[in-house]
Scaffold this motif. Structure first.
Motif, PDB file in Angstrom:
ATOM      1  N   ALA A 182      44.620  32.503 -53.772  1.00  0.00           N
ATOM      2  CA  ALA A 182      43.332  31.439 -53.935  1.00  0.00           C
ATOM      3  C   ALA A 182      42.066  31.753 -52.862  1.00  0.00           C
ATOM      4  CB  ALA A 182      44.377  30.628 -53.041  1.00  0.00           C
ATOM      5  N   HIS A 183      41.227  31.568 -52.934  1.00  0.00           N
ATOM      6  CA  HIS A 183      39.837  32.416 -52.198  1.00  0.00           C
ATOM      7  C   HIS A 183      39.459  31.186 -51.028  1.00  0.00           C
ATOM      8  CE1 HIS A 183      37.414  33.452 -56.124  1.00  0.00           C
ATOM      9  NE2 HIS A 183      38.298  33.929 -55.655  1.00  0.00           N
ATOM     10  N   GLU A 184      39.679  31.651 -50.200  1.00  0.00           N
ATOM     11  CA  GLU A 184      39.660  31.142 -49.344  1.00  0.00           C
ATOM     12  C   GLU A 184      38.095  30.840 -48.666  1.00  0.00           C
ATOM     13  OE1 GLU A 184      40.114  33.884 -45.727  1.00  0.00           O
ATOM     14  OE2 GLU A 184      41.931  34.785 -46.974  1.00  0.00           O
ATOM     15  N   SER A 185      38.113  29.756 -47.620  1.00  0.00           N
ATOM     16  CA  SER A 185      36.453  29.389 -47.324  1.00  0.00           C
ATOM     17  C   SER A 185      36.650  28.383 -46.052  1.00  0.00           C
ATOM     18  CB  SER A 185      35.864  28.468 -48.772  1.00  0.00           C
ATOM     19  OG  SER A 185      36.127  26.890 -48.218  1.00  0.00           O
ATOM     20  N   GLU A 186      35.940  28.668 -45.113  1.00  0.00           N
ATOM     21  CA  GLU A 186      35.527  28.110 -44.103  1.00  0.00           C
ATOM     22  C   GLU A 186      34.106  27.913 -43.766  1.00  0.00           C
ATOM     23  OE1 GLU A 186      35.229  31.928 -41.207  1.00  0.00           O
ATOM     24  OE2 GLU A 186      37.940  31.195 -42.375  1.00  0.00           O
ATOM     25  N   SER A 187      33.949  26.912 -42.859  1.00  0.00           N
ATOM     26  CA  SER A 187      32.158  26.347 -42.535  1.00  0.00           C
ATOM     27  C   SER A 187      32.373  26.905 -41.510  1.00  0.00           C
ATOM     28  CB  SER A 187      32.138  25.040 -43.247  1.00  0.00           C
ATOM     29  OG  SER A 187      33.763  23.658 -42.458  1.00  0.00           O
TER      30      SER A 187
END
Lengths: 187, 577
Positions: A182-187
């Motif tokens: 899965a793709h990671e994502s952080e903000s």
């Protein structure tokens, strides 16, 4: 004269804004505008009725084509079509006499009584724009208290099928070989 | 390879061959700026105002033919770009503008420095995007470059929220051809349309070619020259078409329109065939549409179908790429002669020469320094080989009249929008795009002050351009309208100007002031000898008029002309200068 233009667009956010903005910016007059999804989840269908000369309608068509999200445009003014407008009208119907009359009127016109309250009733009628106008005139003697129209929708008769209806939006995908989970994502 | 959105931006720019970007940092675009540290291959030019960034990217694109890139932060950074985007939109210049946006979670909440940038820029961009998922970023940037440079080029804006810049995803730059179902790029013409056009061409006795920016953008300069020579058709240029046809060519009539040559305007009005190549019949070119070239058949070739039959009804409308369509036509052309027609045009040209201010000054010299003399001197001293960038106003029209260009893309100017303040930043961008060229920014004192903060950029980057300020201490073109049409009420046009020489020197830019004709040669030679930015202020006559002039909305042939010397009331006529 009135022109009816059908516009197939990509079903994306903000597309309607671009279409409406174009009419405002180029000073074209919009009479009615109807937007909705279609059987194809990638395509929305917009029907626009505009006032203008034949040249104006041509300009609208070419300018609509300049919008990247517009897939297909047709001026169907002179094409055999089925066109429909829907009206809901709330009229005064406080007594049995007026309700009977209203029922009779609906029967004659092929309209429907869809809601009857203590003092008012809602009637629904579908037809060409002209027919809808005539029907509304018939209702005036009852006293119209509220009214809404859907705006015109139109479809070419017979085998006049818009090619853009088959459009599939290209979904961008990273090739599977490059992705591991899965793709990671952080903000 | 997993990358942040910020890194993906620069990776994509590298894939698109971008070497220089013009920008200004701020909160919502900081992640992208931070990531730039890892990409020394890309040169970032720090501007002083985001409008300057768009004009620089614009000048870069016009000069080089590549896509210019401008970067700004959200809110005020993005709104400051709108003038530059509108300029590029009107003149069909390929730009990609990248703006930061507040995080997606804050969009719509009136957050600090939040503006609906995609909403604001719909009318001034060819297309725009708000990227809400980092997975969409790479192909969106690729699509943006493709849309900006293909078809009728134009600016494309990409709005990227801060959290998308920070998010991480697998970077993948597709290389398959881009397919956009609603985007068609016209190329060649239908045989039938070509036949119709050829019939008109071969029957014409008084044909005129109207050559516009489309010739330059499609790279059809050589095809146009061949067309004109085979058919012996005189060529009139639009302002943006300058460079599309060598102006020293015997068939060149110079510019058409409001301040075009009288010969070109008379020829258009009396033509029996107009060949409009890559131009759009702007009101500054046609004058009154009702009386525009009344007896001519018209052929219009343009890549944008919405331009065909928009302002002027034509007999043959061809939607296609000019180079392709002209190449289709060339082998089918028959050699023609239009001797009496060309002789008639020579007569108009000779009349124009008699009325020319330089002709007059050669007969009876005065001690004044006239703007036309300065432009003509610049032409002479640079051998007509400079890449000139103008601002907007009288000096712009005088450049068009007194600096004939022979090479394509050597005159850059804001034509459609007429953006004052365009000149100097666009010249900076042009120098980055074509470093081998001698670049002159020719600007007025009014327009220069609209973006003069970019002197800071100029000095910081040590860009080797020369700035010529044509200073008449007036908003000259507005003053001209007030003189002709508002009974000489010079409301709000006189300017109290700073000392431009000191101003430039404060930025570390060498500068000189020229007040007499004798000083020009020396100053220009000095400017050309310096490797780096130079500014020359030419203090010119205030009471100056650009002739000929077609008043707005007037018939194209009804020009206000400079009177001939022998006109009886010459000495009493305040306009006879």
């Amino acid at each position: 004269m009135k022109h009816t233009i059908i516009c197939l667009v990509e079903n994306k956010p903000g597309v309607l804004n671009r279409v409406v903005s174009l009419f405002r910016r180029r000073n074209f007059n919009m009479d009615s505008l109807t937007v909705g999804r279609t059987h194809n989840p990638d395509v929305s269908r917009i029907t626009i009725v505009m006032e203008g000369e034949a040249g104006d309608a041509k300009k609208v068509v070419w300018n609509l084509y300049k919008l990247i999200d517009v897939i297909e445009v047709q001026d169907v003014t002179d094409v055999p079509t089925v066109e429909r407008d829907l009206v809901l009208a709330k009229v005064n119907a406080p007594d049995a006499y007026s309700r009977n009359n209203l029922t009779e009127l609906c029967y004659q016109w092929g309209a429907r009584l869809v809601d009857i309250g203590p003092d008012v009733a809602i009637v629904e009628y579908t037809g060409t724009a002209d027919k809808v106008e005539d029907f509304i005139d018939q209702l005036r003697s009852y006293g119209i208290v509220e009214l809404v129209r859907s705006g015109l929708v139109s479809m070419g008769r017979g085998i006049r099928i818009m090619e853009g209806m088959n459009h599939k939006t290209k979904r961008f995908a990273v090739p599977a070989a490059l992705t591991n989970g899965a793709h990671e994502s952080e903000s | 390879m997993k990358l942040t959105g910020a890194e993906i931006i620069w990776e994509c720019l590298l894939k698109e061959g971008v070497e220089v970007v013009f920008g200004y940092p701020g909160g919502a675009i900081l992640p992208a700026y931070d990531a730039l540290t890892k990409y020394p291959q890309i040169h970032h030019v720090l501007v002083r105002h985001e409008q300057g960034a768009t004009h620089m990217a614009d000048g870069y694109a016009r000069a080089s033919g590549r896509v210019g890139v401008a970067i700004a932060t959200s809110g005020p950074g993005a709104t400051n770009m709108i003038t530059g985007l509108a300029t590029a939109m009107m003149d069909s210049v390929p730009l990609v503008a990248i703006t930061g946006q507040v995080p997606t979670s804050a969009i719509g909440s009136d957050a600090f420095q939040e503006t609906d940038v995609t909403g604001c820029t719909i009318p001034v961009t060819k297309h725009n995007y708000l990227v809400t998922r980092v997975e969409d970023l790479a192909y969106t940037i690729r699509e943006a470059f493709y849309i900006a440079r293909t078809g009728r080029p134009g600016p494309v804006l990409i709005d990227i929220p801060k959290d998308v810049q920070n998010a991480v995803t697998e970077f993948y730059y597709p290389d398959a051809p881009i397919e956009l179902p609603g985007y068609h790029i016209p190329a060649s013409a239908h045989e039938r349309d070509l036949e119709d056009a050829l019939k008109l061409i071969h029957n014409a006795e008084r044909p005129v070619i109207l050559a516009g920016h489309g010739i330059l953008m499609s790279g059809a300069v050589e095809e146009l020259r061949q067309f004109a020579e085979i058919t012996q058709t005189p060529v009139a240029l639009t302002l943006l078409g300058k460079g599309a046809f060598p102006e020293n060519h015997p068939l060149s009539m110079g510019m058409m329109g409001m301040h075009g040559t009288a010969a070109a305007n008379h020829a258009i009005q009396q033509a029996d065939l107009l060949l409009a190549f890559g131009m759009r019949f702007d009101d500054r070119v046609t004058g009154n549409l009702k009386t525009y070239s009344p007896n001519s058949r018209k052929i219009h070739i343009d890549i944008d179908p919405s331009e065909l039959n928009k302002n002027v009804k034509v007999d043959v409308a061809i939607c296609g790429d000019l180079k392709t369509v002209l190449r289709q036509l060339l082998p089918k052309l028959k050699t023609q002669q239009h001797k009496s027609w060309i002789a008639q045009i020579r007569e108009w040209q000779e009349d124009g020469n008699q009325r020319d201010i330089l002709t007059r000054l050669s007969r009876r010299p005065d001690n004044k320094l006239w703007a036309a003399q300065v432009i003509a001197a610049l032409f002479n001293h640079t051998g007509g080989e400079a890449l000139t960038v103008t601002d907007v106003g009288q000096h712009q029209m005088l450049e068009a009249q007194y600096y004939p260009h022979t090479r394509p893309n050597t005159m850059l100017t804001s034509g459609g929008l007429g953006t004052m303040g365009f000149g100097m930043p666009a010249a900076i961008g042009a120098k980055f795009g074509r470093p081998e060229e001698e670049v002159w920014a020719i600007v007025g004192d009014g327009g220069f002050q609209m973006t003069l903060c970019e002197l800071g950029t100029l000095a910081q980057e040590n860009v080797n351009i020369n700035i010529a300020i044509i200073n008449n201490s007036y908003l000259g073109m507005v003053r001209q309208w007030q003189e002709f049409f508002y009974e000489e009420r010079y409301q709000a046009t006189p300017m109290h100007n700073p000392d431009f020489v000191k101003l430039a020197e404060a930025y570390g830019v060498p500068a000189r002031r020229v007040t007499t004709h004798e000083q020009i040669a020396d100053a220009v030679a000095w400017a050309r000898s310096i490797d780096g930015p130079v500014l020359i202020e030419f203090v010119v006559e205030k009471n100056d008029i650009v002739y000929p002039m077609v008043p707005a909305g007037a018939d194209l042939h009804n020009m206000i002309r400079r009177p001939l010397d022998e006109t009886p009331d010459f000495n009493n006529n305040p306009l006879a200068i």
